[in-house]
Design an enzyme around this catalytic site. Structure first.
Site, PDB file in Angstrom:
ATOM      1  CG  HIS A  91     -50.881  62.296  -5.881  1.00 51.18           C
ATOM      2  ND1 HIS A  91     -50.501  62.910  -4.572  1.00 51.18           N
ATOM      3  CD2 HIS A  91     -50.891  60.864  -5.263  1.00 51.18           C
ATOM      4  CE1 HIS A  91     -49.788  62.421  -3.957  1.00 51.18           C
ATOM      5  NE2 HIS A  91     -49.906  61.179  -4.201  1.00 51.18           N
ATOM      6  CG  HIS A 126     -38.249  62.357 -23.339  1.00 53.68           C
ATOM      7  ND1 HIS A 126     -37.800  61.674 -25.006  1.00 53.68           N
ATOM      8  CD2 HIS A 126     -39.450  61.237 -23.777  1.00 53.68           C
ATOM      9  CE1 HIS A 126     -38.275  60.911 -25.449  1.00 53.68           C
ATOM     10  NE2 HIS A 126     -39.729  60.926 -24.290  1.00 53.68           N
TER      11      HIS A 126
END
Length: 198
Positions: A122, A131
């Site tokens: 979250h 990446h």
């Protein structure tokens, strides 16, 4: 759709496109010796500027350089086997691989790679050209700066800020903030060198 980059990463992205019912016209690659990749033709320049495109190159620097030149519409691809919170946001050009979880109120920028079985908890914020490698675990409220690469199996505890254009080594455990242009390895993570600024 065009896939810009005829390599192993491109094959994985092609699978996602196929799984989501998108027709692949061709790969684009500057290697003139490549004529075929994963059963699709390889061309060496954009032919149809109206056709959507996604950059399928794993190197963050190269992906950014190409993105700055592209005029085609840029697509986003999300594997149907991933779990994406309805309150998260994913930018254009980003690819989300199979088995990924992105939890509530997270933001993923443009042209990112969120690789196989990684977990974004979250309130995370990932800037453009990041990446996240396979099996990475980001706890809640993590910030990852532009162009940073989090290596396979790395773990980052909650509330950590990772700067831009950093490299976090495979399996590293990140317990504190990481400044821009740092290479970090180990458990606990330690800076072993700085990267020359781009």
């Amino acid at each position: 759709m065009y896939l810009f980059g005829a390599s192993g990463h491109g094959k994985v992205v092609a699978d996602i496109a196929i799984e989501t019912g998108i027709n692949i016209t061709a790969f684009i690659d500057d290697n003139i010796n490549k004529a075929e990749c994963y059963g699709f033709p390889v061309i060496h320049d954009v032919i149809d500027k109206e056709k959507p495109l996604i950059i399928t190159i794993g190197n963050n620097n190269i992906r950014k350089a190409i993105a700055e030149k592209i005029v085609n519409k840029i697509e986003t691809l999300v594997h149907p086997g991933s779990i994406i919170s309805r309150t998260s946001k994913i930018g254009k050009g980003t690819v989300v691989m199979g088995g990924v979880t992105v939890n509530a109120d997270s933001y993923i920028g443009e042209h990112c790679i969120i690789n196989t079985n990684s977990s974004i908890d979250h309130d995370c914020h990932l800037e453009d050209f990041v990446h996240i490698s396979p099996n990475v675990a980001l706890a809640g409220n993590i910030h990852v700066g532009e162009g940073s690469h989090i290596g396979i199996g790395a773990s980052v505890i909650q509330n950590v800020h990772i700067g831009k254009w950093c490299v976090i080594g495979a399996g590293a455990v990140i317990l504190k903030d990481v400044p821009d242009y740092s290479v970090v390895v180990g458990n606990p993570g330690r800076i072993i060198k700085k990267i020359n600024k781009l």
